[in-house]
Every structure is written in structure tokens, then in C-alpha cells.
Design an enzyme around this catalytic site. Structure first.
Site, PDB file in Angstrom:
ATOM      1  N   GLU A 134       0.104  -9.096  -1.130  1.00 48.76           N
ATOM      2  CA  GLU A 134      -0.595  -8.584   0.047  1.00 48.76           C
ATOM      3  C   GLU A 134      -1.840  -7.801  -0.389  1.00 48.76           C
ATOM      4  O   GLU A 134      -2.118  -6.698   0.066  1.00 48.76           O
ATOM      5  CB  GLU A 134       0.325  -7.715   0.915  1.00 48.76           C
ATOM      6  N   ASP A 147       0.801  -1.221   0.000  1.00 51.85           N
ATOM      7  CA  ASP A 147       0.000   0.000   0.000  1.00 51.85           C
ATOM      8  C   ASP A 147       0.834   1.270   0.000  1.00 51.85           C
ATOM      9  O   ASP A 147       0.370   2.324   0.433  1.00 51.85           O
ATOM     10  CB  ASP A 147      -0.925   0.005   1.211  1.00 51.85           C
TER      11      ASP A 147
END
Length: 383
Positions: free
Chosen positions: A119, A97
Site C-alpha cells: 500500500e 502508515d
């Protein structure tokens, strides 16, 4: 032969992508493995590359003093344009992220190159918490073709967003692979413990503190949303706890960001003396950090990855955030949210220090983030 490019730029990304690089490199006849780093974190990134013995094929080296999100995003986009033109990979793998991951995915998308997201599927569903990570991961998902979700819950999040189930693989989290790799390396190399001791001393932590019998509370903090009053509250809570529990060592490797360091100096009156039981030290590289994590009694953090790593070692985690994109950890009981509330931090740390039943409930809870075979599963899905 498939050309696989792995792009990462921060220390947490490097830790989680390094074992995947090593796994792809085991199959030179099936994959041409290309590593591109952005240098979003420079010094901390390089230390992980050295530990895992990875030499990048491309280094954008974007880091500049005072850079902001505009700088990072634009430099990654422009830097990758030429790299992708030259290498023409079949798949670009990004992680998590960060601004590096989102900008890299967008750069690949602009050249119609398939994106794989390691992820994938973590969500708080609040674009402002954590900021900007939640927006980054949601944007990256829209660009991604291959979604490697660490848990079944992450997969369900993606399905709710109409991601095709055929493009989702549940793998566990690669950070557990990295943790196992480092611990295994440390146990087999007699010189490593000597190196770790020297790294502690360099960071400002004496061997007397490391080797005493005191319980140790490991503290980390770096989140933007905690800048200001959040870190002031955190530091005040640490000071109170240090005064109350003199037989416990509180160890805080300080992030380099001045927004983290200034509140520490303010609350502790510009005195970071190691004579007390509260020890402020310089940042640690991954290897000595894992060793310190192993020695710790509990962890107080606003990090994401530590919520996955610490439970693998039986360490309870108190998360200094109001939300977490890792609700599996909350459900399993390995972590608890305390935010930046002075009262909550003190209450939960006290409970873990004085109540063995409370501690054992968290310490013995099952880690939901896998068994250290995530990288094998990712590579197998591409063979």
C-alpha cells in the site's frame, strides 16, 4: 529460498496482510514465510489472526495501557532488533502508515535488510492530516526498496518523489483480497451465519434490528485528529439524523478509545438505549463487520480501508475527514468528504437517503482499488 518476513500490529494491517501471508504460504519451496506481529492492537489483532488461521512466529506483544507514539515506536524498534538478528530475512514487508510499519521498516534498515512496502504511495502531502499517518507513510517510503502501489495514482506519487520506476509494482489493494476471501468463506460455511448472529448479540445488536427492512447507516470513527470537537459534531449530526429518519437504523460500533466514547455519552446524555433507531454497540470482529457492511445502505466513517472495501459492495462512503490519501475514490465518485462538519454530514446523508439518483451515482461508480488479485501480483513479483 527467500526468507520473507511480514510484520504488522494493528487490526487494519492484519486484515490487509493476512491474505498475503496465505498467498506466500502456497509456495513453500520458494519462500520461507515468517510472520511477526507487534501487538500494537492486541484483542482486535488476535481476532483477525484467528479468522485467517495464522499463527505468528514472533509476537512482540508491545501493547500497554495508555501507550503513546513514543512507546509504540521504541518498543517495536527494540523488539525487532533481536527478531531480525535471529531470523536474518532477505526482505521485510510492512503495510501502510502505522507506527508499527514505520518502526519495523526502520529496524530492517538498521540491519541493511530490504524493505517492501504494501500500500505504498498514498499521499495527502499534508504532514498533519491525517496525523501521524501521512508522516509515517512518507518516512517508510524513504526506507523502502520494493514499493507495492495500489493504484496508478499512488505510483505517480512515488515517481514524483524520485522513486525508481523499476521498484514500483501496481497491484490493487490487498484489502479487496481480504474482503473476497471472507465473503467466500461465509458463503460456503453454514455455521458462520449462526456465529455472526451470536457476535451481533454479544456486541449489543439484536437480530430484530439486523433482519428488519430498515435501511442501515453504518458508522465508524477512531481518528486522532477528530478527538474533541470533531467527535462532538459527529455525534450531534447522528442524533439529528436519527430523530429525522425514524425508519433508518444508524449503527455505530464504538471504538474502545475513551476519546471516541466520551463524546457519544456526552451528546446522548449517557443513554445508549437500543430502543431508538440509533444503536451504539461494542466493536465487531472483521467477519461480522463485513457482514454488517454488506447489509448497510451507506457508510459514514473516518477510516481509510473502508473507503476501499465499501465501494466493492456498492456502498456509498461519506468520509469524516478533511483530506484523504485516496483521491482515486473521490475522482471515481465512490466516496465524498464531509469532514466533521455538522451541516455537511447531515446534508450528504439526507441526499443519499432521499435522492435515488444521487445514491445510484455513488453506488454504481467503479471501485478503483482492484479486483482482488493484489496478493498474487505481489508474490509473483518476488518469484
Amino acid at each position: 529460498m527467500k526468507k520473507i518476513m511480514l510484520v504488522f500490529g494493528t487490526r487494519p494491517e492484519a486484515i490487509k496482510m493476512a491474505p498475503l501471508v496465505k498467498e506466500f504460504q502456497k509456495y513453500p519451496e520458494q519462500f520461507k514465510t515468517i510472520v511477526c506481529v507487534t501487538g500494537q492492537h492486541r484483542q482486535m489483532l488476535d481476532s483477525v489472526l484467528d479468522l485467517f488461521d495464522i499463527e505468528p512466529d514472533y509476537d512482540l506483544n508491545i501493547m500497554k495501557h495508555g501507550q503513546d507514539l513514543y512507546d509504540v515506536t521504541s518498543r517495536v524498534l527494540l523488539g525487532l532488533r533481536e527478531v531480525l538478528n535471529n531470523t536474518k530475512p532477505d526482505i521485510v514487508l510492512v503495510h501502510g502508515d502505522t507506527s508499527t510499519s514505520t518502526a519495523s521498516a526502520l529496524a530492517a534498515f538498521y540491519q541493511q535488510i530490504s524493505v517492501g512496502h504494501i500500500e505504498a504511495g498514498l499521499r495527502t502531502f499534508n504532514l498533519m492530516s491525517p496525523w501521524p499517518e501521512e508522516a509515517n507513510r512518507q518516512i517508510t517510503s524513504r526506507i523502502t526498496k520494493y514499493h507495492f502501489a495500489p493504484t496508478e495514482l499512488s505510483k505517480r506519487n512515488l515517481l514524483k518523489e524520485n522513486i525508481d520506476e523499476e521498484n514500483i509494482t501496481v497491484t490493487g489493494n490487498t484489502v479487496i483480497d481480504a474482503l473476497h476471501w471472507v465473503i467466500n468463506k461465509s458463503s460456503k460455511d453454514k455455521n458462520i451465519q449462526s456465529f455472526i448472529s451470536s457476535e451481533y448479540i454479544k456486541a449489543g445488536l439484536s437480530n430484530d434490528i439486523i433482519n428488519n427492512n430498515n435501511r442501515k447507516v453504518l458508522i465508524t470513527g477512531h481518528r486522532r485528529e477528530n478527538f474533541g470537537d470533531g467527535f462532538i459534531n459527529i455525534c450531534k449530526a447522528i442524533k439529528t439524523l436519527g430523530d429525522k429518519f425514524k425508519d433508518v437504523d444508524f449503527i455505530y460500533p464504538m471504538h474502545l478509545n475513551p476519546n471516541v466514547r466520551e463524546p457519544i455519552m456526552k451528546v446522548f446524555d449517557n443513554s445508549l438505549s437500543l430502543n431508538s433507531n440509533v444503536h451504539f454497540i461494542e466493536p465487531l470482529d472483521y467477519l461480522p463487520f463485513v457482514s454488517l457492511l454488506e447489509k448497510s445502505f451507506l457508510v459514514l466513517t473516518d477510516s481509510g480501508g473502508i473507503q476501499e472495501e465499501a465501494p466493492s459492495l456498492g456502498k456509498p462512503v461519506l468520509v469524516m475527514r478533511d483530506t484523504t490519501e485516496r483521491p482515486e475514490a473521490l475522482e471515481s465518485g465512490t466516496v465524498r468528504l464531509v469532514g466533521t462538519s455538522y451541516d455537511k454530514i447531515i446534508h450528504e446523508v439526507e441526499e443519499l437517503l432521499v435522492n435515488p439518483d444521487y445514491y445510484n451515482l455513488m453506488s454504481n461508480a467503479s471501485n478503483p482499488y482492484g479486483d482482488g488479485t493484489a496478493c498474487k501480483k505481489i508474490v509473483a513479483s518476488m518469484l
